[in-house]
Design an enzyme around this catalytic site. Structure first.
Site, PDB file in Angstrom:
ATOM      1  N   GLY A  16     -12.501 -12.818  -6.119  1.00  0.00           N
ATOM      2  CA  GLY A  16     -12.799 -13.701  -6.944  1.00  0.00           C
ATOM      3  C   GLY A  16     -12.182 -13.898  -8.362  1.00  0.00           C
ATOM      4  O   GLY A  16     -12.869 -14.128  -9.468  1.00  0.00           O
ATOM      5  N   SER A  17     -10.875 -13.872  -8.237  1.00  0.00           N
ATOM      6  CA  SER A  17     -10.003 -13.977  -9.512  1.00  0.00           C
ATOM      7  C   SER A  17     -10.184 -15.436 -10.095  1.00  0.00           C
ATOM      8  O   SER A  17     -10.162 -15.668 -11.236  1.00  0.00           O
ATOM      9  CB  SER A  17      -8.747 -13.314  -9.536  1.00  0.00           C
ATOM     10  OG  SER A  17      -7.897 -14.342  -8.467  1.00  0.00           O
ATOM     11  N   ASN A  18     -10.215 -16.204  -8.984  1.00  0.00           N
ATOM     12  CA  ASN A  18     -10.215 -17.576  -9.470  1.00  0.00           C
ATOM     13  C   ASN A  18     -11.729 -18.131  -9.954  1.00  0.00           C
ATOM     14  O   ASN A  18     -11.817 -18.873 -11.070  1.00  0.00           O
ATOM     15  CB  ASN A  18      -9.809 -18.835  -8.301  1.00  0.00           C
ATOM     16  CG  ASN A  18      -8.236 -18.680  -8.306  1.00  0.00           C
ATOM     17  OD1 ASN A  18      -7.866 -19.329  -9.006  1.00  0.00           O
ATOM     18  ND2 ASN A  18      -7.767 -17.983  -7.198  1.00  0.00           N
ATOM     19  N   ARG A  64     -21.162 -22.873  13.326  1.00  0.00           N
ATOM     20  CA  ARG A  64     -20.727 -23.365  12.008  1.00  0.00           C
ATOM     21  C   ARG A  64     -21.627 -24.441  11.130  1.00  0.00           C
ATOM     22  O   ARG A  64     -21.741 -24.507  10.081  1.00  0.00           O
ATOM     23  CB  ARG A  64     -19.249 -24.089  12.026  1.00  0.00           C
ATOM     24  CG  ARG A  64     -18.474 -24.143  11.012  1.00  0.00           C
ATOM     25  CD  ARG A  64     -16.841 -24.518  11.245  1.00  0.00           C
ATOM     26  NE  ARG A  64     -16.288 -23.440  11.857  1.00  0.00           N
ATOM     27  CZ  ARG A  64     -15.774 -22.468  10.989  1.00  0.00           C
ATOM     28  NH1 ARG A  64     -15.808 -22.368   9.965  1.00  0.00           N
ATOM     29  NH2 ARG A  64     -14.974 -21.628  11.763  1.00  0.00           N
ATOM     30  N   MET A 115     -13.225 -18.834   2.212  1.00  0.00           N
ATOM     31  CA  MET A 115     -12.372 -18.550   3.430  1.00  0.00           C
ATOM     32  C   MET A 115     -13.111 -18.880   4.604  1.00  0.00           C
ATOM     33  O   MET A 115     -13.071 -18.226   5.709  1.00  0.00           O
ATOM     34  CB  MET A 115     -11.778 -17.240   3.550  1.00  0.00           C
ATOM     35  CG  MET A 115     -10.860 -16.677   2.446  1.00  0.00           C
ATOM     36  SD  MET A 115      -9.530 -17.749   1.702  1.00  0.00           S
ATOM     37  CE  MET A 115      -8.332 -17.408   3.179  1.00  0.00           C
ATOM     38  N   LEU A 172     -15.028 -25.829   6.318  1.00  0.00           N
ATOM     39  CA  LEU A 172     -16.431 -26.452   6.429  1.00  0.00           C
ATOM     40  C   LEU A 172     -16.191 -27.595   7.338  1.00  0.00           C
ATOM     41  O   LEU A 172     -14.996 -28.206   7.451  1.00  0.00           O
ATOM     42  CB  LEU A 172     -16.417 -26.845   5.043  1.00  0.00           C
ATOM     43  CG  LEU A 172     -16.428 -25.857   3.907  1.00  0.00           C
ATOM     44  CD1 LEU A 172     -16.449 -26.227   2.527  1.00  0.00           C
ATOM     45  CD2 LEU A 172     -18.172 -25.278   4.027  1.00  0.00           C
ATOM     46  N   ASN A 212     -10.888 -27.710  -4.075  1.00  0.00           N
ATOM     47  CA  ASN A 212     -10.493 -26.647  -3.426  1.00  0.00           C
ATOM     48  C   ASN A 212      -9.288 -26.212  -4.233  1.00  0.00           C
ATOM     49  O   ASN A 212      -8.500 -27.248  -4.776  1.00  0.00           O
ATOM     50  CB  ASN A 212     -10.321 -26.758  -1.970  1.00  0.00           C
ATOM     51  CG  ASN A 212      -9.532 -25.474  -1.313  1.00  0.00           C
ATOM     52  OD1 ASN A 212     -10.072 -24.464  -1.590  1.00  0.00           O
ATOM     53  ND2 ASN A 212      -8.620 -25.808  -0.514  1.00  0.00           N
ATOM     54  N   HIS A 257      -5.502 -24.361  -3.355  1.00  0.00           N
ATOM     55  CA  HIS A 257      -4.772 -23.796  -2.097  1.00  0.00           C
ATOM     56  C   HIS A 257      -3.434 -23.209  -2.627  1.00  0.00           C
ATOM     57  O   HIS A 257      -2.550 -24.051  -3.507  1.00  0.00           O
ATOM     58  CB  HIS A 257      -4.444 -24.947  -1.024  1.00  0.00           C
ATOM     59  CG  HIS A 257      -3.713 -24.521  -0.006  1.00  0.00           C
ATOM     60  ND1 HIS A 257      -4.359 -23.682   1.005  1.00  0.00           N
ATOM     61  CD2 HIS A 257      -2.502 -24.668   0.359  1.00  0.00           C
ATOM     62  CE1 HIS A 257      -3.466 -23.432   1.936  1.00  0.00           C
ATOM     63  NE2 HIS A 257      -2.209 -24.242   1.591  1.00  0.00           N
ATOM     64  N   SER A 289      -2.038 -25.979  -5.621  1.00  0.00           N
ATOM     65  CA  SER A 289      -2.488 -27.166  -5.896  1.00  0.00           C
ATOM     66  C   SER A 289      -4.104 -26.957  -5.800  1.00  0.00           C
ATOM     67  O   SER A 289      -4.964 -26.259  -5.005  1.00  0.00           O
ATOM     68  CB  SER A 289      -2.154 -28.036  -4.512  1.00  0.00           C
ATOM     69  OG  SER A 289      -0.967 -28.037  -4.375  1.00  0.00           O
ATOM     70  N   ASP A 292      -7.113 -28.375   4.023  1.00  0.00           N
ATOM     71  CA  ASP A 292      -6.136 -28.740   2.945  1.00  0.00           C
ATOM     72  C   ASP A 292      -5.641 -29.823   2.780  1.00  0.00           C
ATOM     73  O   ASP A 292      -4.518 -30.084   2.436  1.00  0.00           O
ATOM     74  CB  ASP A 292      -5.033 -27.455   3.290  1.00  0.00           C
ATOM     75  CG  ASP A 292      -5.701 -26.248   3.477  1.00  0.00           C
ATOM     76  OD1 ASP A 292      -6.683 -25.954   2.664  1.00  0.00           O
ATOM     77  OD2 ASP A 292      -5.049 -25.138   3.989  1.00  0.00           O
ATOM     78  N   GLU A 305      -2.651 -20.155 -10.525  1.00  0.00           N
ATOM     79  CA  GLU A 305      -3.959 -20.631  -9.885  1.00  0.00           C
ATOM     80  C   GLU A 305      -4.679 -20.791 -11.263  1.00  0.00           C
ATOM     81  O   GLU A 305      -5.851 -21.369 -11.203  1.00  0.00           O
ATOM     82  CB  GLU A 305      -4.095 -20.021  -8.836  1.00  0.00           C
ATOM     83  CG  GLU A 305      -3.463 -20.070  -7.559  1.00  0.00           C
ATOM     84  CD  GLU A 305      -4.019 -19.400  -6.321  1.00  0.00           C
ATOM     85  OE1 GLU A 305      -5.154 -19.275  -6.161  1.00  0.00           O
ATOM     86  OE2 GLU A 305      -3.131 -18.624  -5.559  1.00  0.00           O
TER      87      GLU A 305
HETATM   88  C1  GRF Z   1      -6.254 -17.360  -3.852  1.00  0.00           C
HETATM   89  O1  GRF Z   1      -4.992 -17.518  -3.881  1.00  0.00           O
HETATM   90  C2  GRF Z   1      -6.670 -18.984  -3.382  1.00  0.00           C
HETATM   91  O2  GRF Z   1      -5.513 -19.913  -3.630  1.00  0.00           O
HETATM   92  C3  GRF Z   1      -6.513 -18.583  -1.742  1.00  0.00           C
HETATM   93  O3  GRF Z   1      -7.240 -17.303  -1.742  1.00  0.00           O
HETATM   94  C4  GRF Z   1      -6.890 -16.511  -2.800  1.00  0.00           C
HETATM   95  C5  GRF Z   1      -8.246 -16.323  -3.373  1.00  0.00           C
HETATM   96  O4  GRF Z   1      -8.090 -15.372  -4.353  1.00  0.00           O
HETATM   97  N1  GRF Z   1      -7.138 -19.506  -0.910  1.00  0.00           N
HETATM   98  P1  GRF Z   1      -9.264 -14.685  -5.565  1.00  0.00           P
HETATM   99  O5  GRF Z   1     -10.289 -14.368  -4.465  1.00  0.00           O
HETATM  100  O6  GRF Z   1      -9.517 -16.198  -6.117  1.00  0.00           O
HETATM  101  O7  GRF Z   1      -8.758 -13.763  -6.311  1.00  0.00           O
END
Ligand code: GRF
Length: 205
Positions: A18-20, A71, A96, A99, A113, A115, A142, A151, A180
Site C-alpha cells: 500500500g505505498s501508493n 470473478r 492485483m 476486473l 489504475n 501500472h 503510467s 492495462d 509512482e
Molecule cells: C506498484 O508498483 C504498482 O504499480 C503495481 O504494484 C505495486 C504496488 O505497490 N501494480 P504498493 O502496494 O502501492 O506499494
C-alpha cells in the site's frame, strides 16, 4: 448515474503493502483538494496497507476474493460496496485482481489504475525484468483510465526513469516506485479538477 457532489468521494483499491495508497492518502488530505478518502478496500485480509489505514483513521474494508467462486460475483460485491459508500471515483493502487468488463464499464472514466511501465509497453506482470531483458534505456510508470482490456485505456500521466547499466529488477522497481508516488497524485489532481468543475457547474444550475 447519480451526479457527483463536492467533496468527491474516493475509494482506493489495493492488495498489498500500500505505498501508493499512502501517497494518494497524503495528497487527498492536502488543503483545497475537493475530495475525501471515503474508503480503502483490499481483496486480501493480510494486506500490509490495512495497518496504515487503521493508524490513520481511514475507513477500510476487506472483500476477500477467495470467498467468491466466480470473478463476476466478487466484482458484483465490490460494485455494491462502492455504490453503498457513495463513491465517485475509484483508484486501483497495487490492486492485483483483473476486473470484469462489466465492472470496468460500470465505472467508465471513474476508474484509475497505476501500472509500472510506460504503457503501452509491458502490459501485465514482471515489467521491470522485461524492460531489462529488452535492453530498454528508459522505463517508468503510467496512470491511466481503465478499460476492459488489461492495462489499457487513456494515459493521464507518465513518468520516466533511466535504466542504468548495473540495474537489477529490484533496483529498477525501486526507482520506478519513487516516480509512482509522484505520478498518481499528479494524475488524481488532473482528474479531480475536471470532475470538481463539473460538479460545481451542476450545483449552480
Ligand atoms: C506498484 O508498483 C504498482 O504499480 C503495481 O504494484 C505495486 C504496488 O505497490 N501494480 P504498493 O502496494 O502501492 O506499494
Amino acid at each position: 448515474m447519480s451526479q457527483s457532489r463536492l467533496p468527491l468521494r474516493i475509494a482506493i483499491l489495493f492488495s498489498g503493502r500500500g505505498s501508493n495508497l499512502q501517497s494518494l492518502a497524503a495528497y487527498i488530505a492536502g488543503e483545497e483538494v475537493p475530495a475525501e478518502l471515503a474508503l480503502a478496500l483490499s481483496n486480501r485480509p493480510d494486506a500490509g496497507g490495512l495497518a496504515f489505514c487503521a493508524a490513520h483513521n481511514i475507513p477500510a474494508q476487506v472483500i476477500d476474493h477467495k470467498q467468491f467462486e466466480q470473478r463476476a460475483d466478487f466484482d458484483a460485491a465490490l460494485h455494491q460496496q462502492l455504490t453503498n459508500a457513495g463513491i465517485d471515483l475509484v483508484c486501483c493502487a497495487g490492486f492485483m485482481r483483473l476486473l470484469t468488463a462489466d465492472f470496468v464499464s460500470q465505472w467508465h472514466d471513474r476508474l484509475l489504475n497505476i501500472h509500472p511501465s510506460l504503457l503501452p509497453a509491458y502490459k501485465g506482470l514482471n515489467t521491470h525484468q522485461r524492460a531489462l531483458d529488452d535492453g530498454a534505456s528508459e522505463h517508468g510508470c503510467s496512470v491511466h483510465f481503465m478499460r476492459p482490456e488489461m492495462d489499457d485505456g487513456p494515459v493521464i500521466v507518465q513518468r520516466k526513469v533511466p535504466v542504468l547499466a548495473d540495474d537489477t529488477a529490484d533496483t529498477l522497481a525501486a526507482r520506478v516506485l519513487q516516480q509512482e508516488h509522484i505520478a498518481y497524485p499528479e494524475a488524481l489532481d488532473i482528474v479531480l479538477k475536471k470532475m470538481a468543475g463539473t460538479a460545481e457547474q451542476t450545483r449552480q444550475i
